[in-house]
Design a protein around this motif. Structure first.
Motif: not given
Ligand code: FES
Length: 124
Positions: A60, A62-63, A65, A84, A86-89
Motif C-alpha cells: 500500500c 500510503h504507509k 505496508q 486497504c 489500515f486506513h481505508k484508502q
Molecule cells: S497503509 Fe494502506 S491506507 Fe494507510
C-alpha cells in the motif's frame, strides 16, 4: 550488482512469464492471497461476486505496508476496488488508480486461470 525492485504495471501484451501462484479452488471467495515473484509481492484477488480476477502490488503506497492482499473488495459504480485494511484508502483493481486520495496508484498485473491454476503475468 543488486537490482532495484520496482512495482510497475504489466499489460497482457507485455507478459514474458506467467507465474503459477495457486490452485483456483483453494482461493478464498471475494478475497486475496499474497504471492511473490523475484522479490516482488503481489496481491491476487478472486472477486467471485463479479466472477473476475485481479492482481496488484501488495504494497500500500500510503504507509508502505505489505497488506493489500488482505484488503476488502467492493465496487464503486462499475469500478471494482480494493480498500486497504489500515486506513481505508481505495484503489481501482482495473488500473490501480487511487479512488479517494492523492497517494500513488498501484501497479496492476494480468491474471489468467488455466487447468485449475491461477497465474500472474510478469515482464520476466
Ligand atoms: S497503509 Fe494502506 S491506507 Fe494507510
Amino acid at each position: 550488482m543488486t537490482e532495484t525492485l520496482e512495482y510497475k504495471t504489466v499489460t497482457v501484451q507485455e507478459v514474458g512469464t506467467w507465474v503459477q501462484v495457486a490452485v483456483e479452488k483453494d482461493f478464498p471467495s471475494n478475497g486475496g492471497v499474497c504471492a511473490e515473484h523475484k522479490g516482488l509481492q503481489v496481491a491476487v484477488f478472486n472477486f467471485s461476486r463479479r466472477n473476475e480476477w485481479y492482481a496488484t502490488q501488495n504494497l500500500c503506497p500510503h504507509k508502505q505496508q505489505m497488506i493489500l492482499s488482505r484488503g476488502m473488495l467492493g465496487s464503486e459504480g462499475e469500478e471494482p476496488k480494493v480498500a486497504c485494511p489500515f486506513h481505508k484508502q481505495t484503489f481501482s483493481l482495473k488500473n490501480g488508480k487511487n479512488l479517494n486520495g492523492d497517494h500513488c496508484a498501484l501497479a496492476t498485473y494480468p491474471v489468467k486461470i488455466e487447468n485449475g491454476y491461477v497465474y500472474v503475468g510478469f515482464k520476466n
